[in-house]
Write an enzyme that holds these catalytic residues in place. Structure first.
Site, PDB file in Angstrom:
ATOM      1  N   CYS A   2       0.827  -1.210   0.000  1.00 15.54           N
ATOM      2  CA  CYS A   2       0.000   0.000   0.000  1.00 15.54           C
ATOM      3  C   CYS A   2       0.860   1.259   0.000  1.00 15.54           C
ATOM      4  O   CYS A   2       2.062   1.200   0.206  1.00 15.54           O
ATOM      5  CB  CYS A   2      -0.896   0.010   1.240  1.00 15.54           C
ATOM      6  SG  CYS A   2      -1.976  -1.422   1.362  1.00 15.54           S
ATOM      7  N   ARG A  47      -4.731   1.417  -1.483  1.00 16.73           N
ATOM      8  CA  ARG A  47      -4.816   0.057  -0.954  1.00 16.73           C
ATOM      9  C   ARG A  47      -4.495  -1.012  -1.986  1.00 16.73           C
ATOM     10  O   ARG A  47      -5.012  -1.004  -3.107  1.00 16.73           O
ATOM     11  CB  ARG A  47      -6.223  -0.197  -0.417  1.00 16.73           C
ATOM     12  CG  ARG A  47      -6.373  -1.580   0.189  1.00 16.73           C
ATOM     13  CD  ARG A  47      -7.737  -1.798   0.785  1.00 16.73           C
ATOM     14  NE  ARG A  47      -7.775  -3.114   1.426  1.00 16.73           N
ATOM     15  CZ  ARG A  47      -8.859  -3.799   1.634  1.00 16.73           C
ATOM     16  NH1 ARG A  47     -10.036  -3.306   1.298  1.00 16.73           N
ATOM     17  NH2 ARG A  47      -8.814  -4.984   2.199  1.00 16.73           N
ATOM     18  N   SER A  49      -5.185  -4.807  -1.677  1.00 15.18           N
ATOM     19  CA  SER A  49      -5.912  -5.744  -0.807  1.00 15.18           C
ATOM     20  C   SER A  49      -5.177  -7.073  -0.712  1.00 15.18           C
ATOM     21  O   SER A  49      -4.883  -7.693  -1.725  1.00 15.18           O
ATOM     22  CB  SER A  49      -7.317  -5.993  -1.356  1.00 15.18           C
ATOM     23  OG  SER A  49      -8.018  -4.789  -1.491  1.00 15.18           O
ATOM     24  N   ILE A  51      -5.233  -9.252   2.924  1.00 13.78           N
ATOM     25  CA  ILE A  51      -5.851 -10.136   3.922  1.00 13.78           C
ATOM     26  C   ILE A  51      -7.369 -10.148   3.804  1.00 13.78           C
ATOM     27  O   ILE A  51      -7.972 -11.185   3.604  1.00 13.78           O
ATOM     28  CB  ILE A  51      -5.396  -9.760   5.348  1.00 13.78           C
ATOM     29  CG1 ILE A  51      -3.911 -10.073   5.493  1.00 13.78           C
ATOM     30  CG2 ILE A  51      -6.196 -10.528   6.389  1.00 13.78           C
ATOM     31  CD1 ILE A  51      -3.326  -9.758   6.838  1.00 13.78           C
ATOM     32  N   ASP A  97      -6.231  -7.223   9.522  1.00 15.92           N
ATOM     33  CA  ASP A  97      -5.271  -6.896  10.578  1.00 15.92           C
ATOM     34  C   ASP A  97      -5.300  -5.397  10.872  1.00 15.92           C
ATOM     35  O   ASP A  97      -4.916  -4.960  11.952  1.00 15.92           O
ATOM     36  CB  ASP A  97      -3.864  -7.373  10.237  1.00 15.92           C
ATOM     37  CG  ASP A  97      -3.342  -6.920   8.882  1.00 15.92           C
ATOM     38  OD1 ASP A  97      -4.116  -6.362   8.074  1.00 15.92           O
ATOM     39  OD2 ASP A  97      -2.145  -7.153   8.611  1.00 15.92           O
TER      40      ASP A  97
END
Length: 158
Positions: A2, A47, A49, A51, A97
């Site tokens: 990210c 972002r 992606s 998790i 997380d």
């Protein structure tokens, strides 16, 4: 990986944080957004992606109480264990997380760093205290760059 950016100070504006995010959009093609309190704080996130692929894990991530806003890059390897420890006190709306990290900060403050196992850099804005807490992992795997021009604090987390 990210991309995170931020401004603390009079330069915190929608246009400026948008420009900063655009310059690093290659770091997170899945979602881009920012949080801005005009002339106070702007936090942005691109972002990638990994998790939790759902939109529930998009950032900037706001706490359930609305007091804290966080941008985060990296991975907390022990987030499942931490989530189990926090489950009785917090309701989780994602499998990320990111949410575990923010609730860990709410629970333990700066001492949350002692519990984290992973590679990370993050920044948390406390709306009530008007303060920023930012950190990176012990080894600097996810670097934290900043610049202060005597008026504004700029940050870039990779």
């Amino acid at each position: 990986m990210c991309g995170i950016t931020g401004i603390i100070g009079q330069a915190a504006r929608n246009e400026k944080i948008s420009q900063m995010l655009e310059s690093q959009k290659h770091r997170g093609p899945d979602f881009m957004d920012f949080y801005c309190e005009l002339n106070k704080v702007a936090l942005g996130h691109n972002r990638l992606s990994i998790i939790d692929l759902s939109s529930n894990a998009n950032q900037p991530f706001t706490s359930d109480c609305g007091q804290f806003v966080m941008v985060f890059n990296g991975e907390i390897y022990n987030y499942i264990e931490l989530k189990k420890e926090l489950l009785g006190k917090y309701i989780f709306t994602s499998a990320s997380d990111t949410e575990v990290l923010l609730n860990a900060y709410k629970e333990w403050g700066e001492n949350c760093l002692e519990k984290l196992n992973g590679m990370f850099s993050f920044a948390i804005w406390d709306k009530a205290e008007q303060s920023l807490f930012a950190a990176r992992d012990r080894f600097g795997v996810k670097p934290f760059y900043y610049f202060f021009d005597n008026h504004n604090f700029f940050l870039l987390l990779k």
